[in-house]
Design a protein around this motif. Structure first.
Motif, mmCIF file in Angstrom:
data_model
loop_
_atom_site.group_PDB
_atom_site.id
_atom_site.type_symbol
_atom_site.label_atom_id
_atom_site.label_comp_id
_atom_site.label_asym_id
_atom_site.label_seq_id
_atom_site.Cartn_x
_atom_site.Cartn_y
_atom_site.Cartn_z
ATOM 1 N N ALA A 126 0.831 -1.198 0.000
ATOM 2 C CA ALA A 126 0.000 0.000 0.000
ATOM 3 C C ALA A 126 0.871 1.256 0.000
ATOM 4 C CB ALA A 126 -0.919 -0.001 1.217
ATOM 5 N N LEU A 127 1.940 1.221 0.791
ATOM 6 C CA LEU A 127 2.822 2.398 0.863
ATOM 7 C C LEU A 127 3.469 2.674 -0.488
ATOM 8 C CD1 LEU A 127 4.617 1.795 4.257
ATOM 9 C CD2 LEU A 127 2.858 3.461 3.743
ATOM 10 N N GLN A 128 3.774 1.591 -1.200
ATOM 11 C CA GLN A 128 4.444 1.785 -2.474
ATOM 12 C C GLN A 128 3.506 2.335 -3.540
ATOM 13 O OE1 GLN A 128 6.424 -1.982 -2.915
ATOM 14 N NE2 GLN A 128 8.116 -1.277 -1.633
ATOM 15 N N GLY A 129 2.208 2.310 -3.252
ATOM 16 C CA GLY A 129 1.259 2.881 -4.197
ATOM 17 C C GLY A 129 1.043 4.371 -4.009
ATOM 18 N N ILE A 130 1.658 4.963 -2.986
ATOM 19 C CA ILE A 130 1.454 6.393 -2.744
ATOM 20 C C ILE A 130 2.278 7.197 -3.744
ATOM 21 C CG2 ILE A 130 1.727 8.264 -1.096
ATOM 22 C CD1 ILE A 130 1.467 6.267 1.133
ATOM 23 N N PRO A 131 1.629 8.122 -4.482
ATOM 24 C CA PRO A 131 2.389 8.927 -5.454
ATOM 25 C C PRO A 131 3.404 9.824 -4.739
ATOM 26 C CG PRO A 131 0.003 9.239 -5.698
ATOM 27 C CD PRO A 131 0.208 8.452 -4.465
ATOM 28 N N GLY A 132 4.646 9.804 -5.238
ATOM 29 C CA GLY A 132 5.710 10.564 -4.593
ATOM 30 C C GLY A 132 5.473 12.066 -4.569
ATOM 31 N N GLU A 133 4.702 12.569 -5.573
ATOM 32 C CA GLU A 133 4.486 14.028 -5.636
ATOM 33 C C GLU A 133 3.815 14.545 -4.371
ATOM 34 O OE1 GLU A 133 2.435 12.340 -8.657
ATOM 35 O OE2 GLU A 133 4.514 11.658 -8.626
ATOM 36 N N LEU A 134 2.990 13.689 -3.754
ATOM 37 C CA LEU A 134 2.274 14.144 -2.558
ATOM 38 C C LEU A 134 3.262 14.512 -1.462
ATOM 39 C CD1 LEU A 134 -0.685 11.637 -2.408
ATOM 40 C CD2 LEU A 134 -0.675 13.997 -3.178
ATOM 41 N N TYR A 135 4.313 13.710 -1.330
ATOM 42 C CA TYR A 135 5.324 14.029 -0.311
ATOM 43 C C TYR A 135 6.054 15.308 -0.684
ATOM 44 C CZ TYR A 135 4.654 9.391 1.673
ATOM 45 O OH TYR A 135 4.122 8.282 2.255
ATOM 46 N N THR B 19 10.886 5.263 -6.979
ATOM 47 C CA THR B 19 9.800 6.167 -6.601
ATOM 48 C C THR B 19 10.154 6.928 -5.335
ATOM 49 O OG1 THR B 19 8.782 4.323 -5.489
ATOM 50 C CG2 THR B 19 7.887 4.920 -7.649
ATOM 51 N N ARG B 20 9.598 8.104 -5.254
ATOM 52 C CA ARG B 20 9.823 9.009 -4.146
ATOM 53 C C ARG B 20 9.093 8.455 -2.920
ATOM 54 N NH1 ARG B 20 10.104 14.072 -1.846
ATOM 55 N NH2 ARG B 20 10.081 12.970 0.106
ATOM 56 N N THR B 21 9.734 8.423 -1.756
ATOM 57 C CA THR B 21 9.064 7.992 -0.529
ATOM 58 C C THR B 21 9.080 9.114 0.493
ATOM 59 O OG1 THR B 21 11.106 6.967 0.151
ATOM 60 C CG2 THR B 21 9.453 5.521 -0.834
ATOM 61 N N LEU B 22 8.794 8.740 1.704
ATOM 62 C CA LEU B 22 8.610 9.698 2.801
ATOM 63 C C LEU B 22 9.780 10.665 2.943
ATOM 64 C CD1 LEU B 22 6.550 10.225 4.963
ATOM 65 C CD2 LEU B 22 7.617 8.471 6.350
ATOM 66 N N ILE B 23 10.981 10.128 2.920
ATOM 67 C CA ILE B 23 12.167 10.965 3.130
ATOM 68 C C ILE B 23 12.678 11.418 1.763
ATOM 69 C CG2 ILE B 23 14.404 11.079 4.271
ATOM 70 C CD1 ILE B 23 12.476 10.069 6.242
ATOM 71 N N SER B 24 12.977 12.719 1.634
ATOM 72 C CA SER B 24 13.411 13.215 0.328
ATOM 73 C C SER B 24 14.847 12.800 0.067
ATOM 74 C CB SER B 24 13.284 14.734 0.284
ATOM 75 O OG SER B 24 14.281 15.311 1.099
ATOM 76 N N PRO B 25 15.182 12.582 -1.215
ATOM 77 C CA PRO B 25 16.553 12.169 -1.561
ATOM 78 C C PRO B 25 17.575 13.204 -1.106
ATOM 79 C CG PRO B 25 15.079 12.047 -3.461
ATOM 80 C CD PRO B 25 14.306 12.673 -2.375
ATOM 81 N N ALA B 26 17.191 14.483 -1.166
ATOM 82 C CA ALA B 26 18.123 15.541 -0.767
ATOM 83 C C ALA B 26 18.483 15.392 0.709
ATOM 84 C CB ALA B 26 17.498 16.902 -1.025
ATOM 85 N N GLN B 27 17.468 15.111 1.508
ATOM 86 C CA GLN B 27 17.671 14.974 2.942
ATOM 87 C C GLN B 27 18.598 13.793 3.234
ATOM 88 O OE1 GLN B 27 13.852 14.876 4.712
ATOM 89 N NE2 GLN B 27 14.558 15.506 6.732
ATOM 90 N N LEU B 28 18.411 12.729 2.454
ATOM 91 C CA LEU B 28 19.210 11.520 2.653
ATOM 92 C C LEU B 28 20.661 11.736 2.249
ATOM 93 C CD1 LEU B 28 17.285 8.328 1.549
ATOM 94 C CD2 LEU B 28 18.230 8.897 3.781
ATOM 95 N N ALA B 29 20.860 12.626 1.280
ATOM 96 C CA ALA B 29 22.202 12.809 0.750
ATOM 97 C C ALA B 29 23.099 13.560 1.716
ATOM 98 C CB ALA B 29 22.133 13.542 -0.586
ATOM 99 N N ARG B 30 22.462 14.352 2.623
ATOM 100 C CA ARG B 30 23.265 15.098 3.592
ATOM 101 C C ARG B 30 23.985 14.145 4.548
ATOM 102 N NH1 ARG B 30 18.495 18.233 5.190
ATOM 103 N NH2 ARG B 30 17.970 19.236 3.216
ATOM 104 N N PRO B 31 25.129 14.550 5.091
ATOM 105 C CA PRO B 31 25.877 13.662 5.992
ATOM 106 C C PRO B 31 25.025 13.163 7.150
ATOM 107 C CG PRO B 31 27.142 15.665 5.534
ATOM 108 C CD PRO B 31 25.818 15.821 4.849
ATOM 109 N N ARG B 32 24.234 14.088 7.733
ATOM 110 C CA ARG B 32 23.414 13.679 8.872
ATOM 111 C C ARG B 32 22.353 12.664 8.428
ATOM 112 N NH1 ARG B 32 19.913 15.302 13.333
ATOM 113 N NH2 ARG B 32 18.306 15.927 11.877
#
Lengths: 320, 291
Positions: free
Chosen positions: A207-216, B3-16
């Motif tokens: 389900a989490l993988q179905g969330i569109p990244g743009e929303l974040y 695909t983009r998830t909760l944490i942004s790639p930019a945030q992950l790229a930082r040392p912290r």
């Protein structure tokens, strides 16, 4: 081979040579004959499954209702009205069984619903080893329950069990995991969660993988932090699946039987793990009181029917 | 995963971000390995310990008294070969019945659409609303004396096979899949004069392989994992399943032998899982959402 057996039984060789659709509109009688033949074929395909449903599902369903209001004495069946229900409700174990079942459900949802969801959120962020973690959580689901449960019995053993060994190592007091009335139910829940949480975790993950990244991304532009993103994006986006899983788990955990039955013999210390289904089992198979078993089953059925109905409604919404 | 998830790639790229990521990652991977593989390791390794070592405190992490003989003893004392063969027989028999009867029924409901088909489907799906454990008692009374044919199915394989066909979830999954088969394909077959059976066999089944795999795996695993029903309906020790047989003998054998038996009983489904992981996981997400 049963496959070929069926083939020869249902295939009518004559029909194979039946002419393809005719361009000339068929007469009324012909249409009727064709419709009849089509229906006969269709019901021929259905009949095996329908018979199995009839004998092993529909008939027992009706019988469950009848049994609850009947009693059988010396082969004589008679109607007893609500006697079975009063027997069941007056049983001192009745309320305890419901309390235990409710406790199991609440604990199992805490461990078996919240933990997999949080685990899924974390795993979903990983760029490595996702497949490995997915494999791990689902591994116990594939084990025969008797193997997992007896393994847990060994781990829980107050003398040589691994868990008490860990406590000793940490200089913590040892526990009587399954023998202590206060601890027995949580111990059963822990084992049951280990055995069953894989399914929920994987569904959450999908389900989490179905969330569109743009929303974040949009939420970040609005300045949302981690927890606000979870609260305002992740949870609303997965709400339907979360509700479905929640209902399904409530329905499943309210019917808990195997885990306490195998871990503590069912009743447990001072009846602390007697569940409603265990009580049904006892009425039917220890005391041969099928009427009481059916009456208690009916109560459980009525309670769970509410959850089932909610599930079906939500499931329909999911289809659209 | 791109695909983009909760944490942004930019945030992950930082040392912290990197430090936090790797800390959490290590903790989770170690924790999961301990929690999920730990007990399995404990089971397999304890099966190799002798009867003294298996109850020793503190326990040994690696068996010192390496006793593979436990596995042979478990196999013999608990008559695991009989139990294993029984379980295979029940599981694959149930699979055959489910595949033939449920596929035929789902195909009929999806494509042949007989009179009353909708009502029959509704009645089948309604069984999903009834808690399975509640039905165990009336089902047990039914198999003691099956109506019309007046047979007692106790201790026969039919008691496992036939009720397994009454699986509304199978019907639901299969029908939904058959509904998605393009109609033109079937019309073309009908134009060529193919009978419904021929169409099912040569056109529908070949494209339905993924769903057939899912249904098959869950059918086998379902029988393999079942406990209450086979315990009630197969009381004869010579007819029992692995689950029930091991349970009923569990108090009579030494701990190390019992644990070796548990390992043996777990192996087939674990292997099945490792081989068919992909199908199982996809089936879970296809079906899991729709109980």
């Amino acid at each position: 081979m049963p496959v070929s057996g069926l083939t020869t039984r249902t295939a009518d060789p004559a029909r194979r040579q039946a002419p393809p659709h005719q361009a000339v509109p068929p007469s009324g009688g012909e249409r009727f004959a064709r419709g009849l033949r089509r229906n006969l074929t269709a019901h021929g395909f259905l009949i095996g499954a329908v018979l199995c449903f009839a004998v092993f599902s529909w008939y027992p369903m009706i019988r469950e209702f009848l049994l609850a209001f009947q009693k059988t004495e010396g082969g004589e069946v008679s109607w007893t009205g609500l006697d079975n229900l009063t027997t069941v409700v007056d049983d001192p174990a009745f309320w305890q069984a419901w309390r235990n079942t409710l406790l199991f459900t609440v604990l199992a949802l805490l461990f078996g619903f919240v933990v997999p969801f949080v685990a899924a959120i974390v795993i979903n962020e990983f760029h490595h080893a996702q497949g490995y973690l997915r494999l791990l959580v689902y591994l116990p689901v594939m084990l025969p329950p008797v193997a997992s449960v007896l393994l847990f019995k060994y781990l829980y053993d107050p003398g040589y069990g691994l868990l008490n060994e860990v406590l000793r190592f940490l200089h913590l007091p040892e526990q009587q995991w399954l023998q202590d009335a206060a601890l027995s139910m949580p111990s059963v829940v822990a084992a049951a969660t280990w055995m069953n949480m894989g399914g929920a975790a994987l569904v959450h993950l999908a389900a989490l993988q179905g969330i569109p990244g743009e929303l974040y991304e949009a939420a970040e532009l609005d300045g949302a932090g981690l927890f606000r993103k979870i609260w305002h994006v992740t949870i609303p986006q997965t709400r339907l699946i979360l509700s479905l899983m929640l209902l399904m788990q409530i329905i499943a955990t309210m019917q808990v039987f195997v885990e306490p039955f195998l871990l503590t013999g069912g009743a447990g210390p001072q009846g602390s793990t007697t569940t409603v289904v265990h009580l049904i089992y006892q009425y039917a198979f220890n005391f041969n009181n099928y009427g009481a078993a059916a009456a208690l089953g009916l109560l459980l059925l009525v309670l769970l029917a509410g959850f089932s109905a909610a599930y079906v409604r939500l499931g329909r919404a999911d289809d659209r | 995963m791109s695909t983009r998830t909760l944490i942004s790639p930019a945030q992950l790229a930082r040392p912290r971000g990197k430090a936090v990521y790797w800390t959490v990652f290590t903790l989770v991977v170690t924790g999961f390995t301990l929690v999920f593989l730990g007990p399995l390791y404990w089971m397999i390794s304890s099966g190799f310990k002798d009867s003294q070592e298996v109850i020793r405190t503190p326990p040994t992490l690696v068996p010192e008294s390496f006793t593979p003989d436990n596995y042979a003893r478990a196999w013999e004392v608990m008559d695991l070969s009989t139990l294993l063969l029984n379980t295979l027989y029940y599981a694959f028999g149930a699979l055959a019945f489910q595949l033939i009867l449920d596929v035929a029924a789902a195909y009929s409901l999806s494509r042949l659409r007989p009179v009353l088909g909708k009502a029959i489907l509704g009645m089948m799906l309604a069984t999903l609303m009834i808690p399975a454990t509640v039905l165990v008692v009336p089902q047990y009374l039914t198999v003691l004396d099956v109506p019309v044919v007046e047979r007692n199915l106790l201790n026969t394989p039919w008691v496992i096979w036939l009720p397994s066909v009454a699986n509304a979830f199978n019907i639901f999954l299969l029908k939904r899949f058959f509904d998605s088969v393009p109609g033109e394909l079937l019309d073309a077959a009908a134009m060529d004069g193919a009978s419904p059976l021929r169409t099912l066999w040569s056109i529908v089944l070949p494209i339905s392989r993924p769903i057939l795999a899912v249904v098959s795996i869950f059918a086998v695993v379902g029988i393999w994992k079942d406990f209450l029903w086979p315990m009630l309906t197969l009381p004869d020790p010579a007819k029992q399943t692995l689950n029930v047989g091991i349970y009923s003998l569990s108090s009579g054998v030494p701990v190390n032998v019992l644990i070796a038996a548990l390992t043996i009983a777990s192996l087939p489904t674990l292997l099945l899982f490792l081989v068919f992981q992909r199908n199982i996981m996809s089936g879970l997400t296809a079906g899991g959402l729709k109980g």
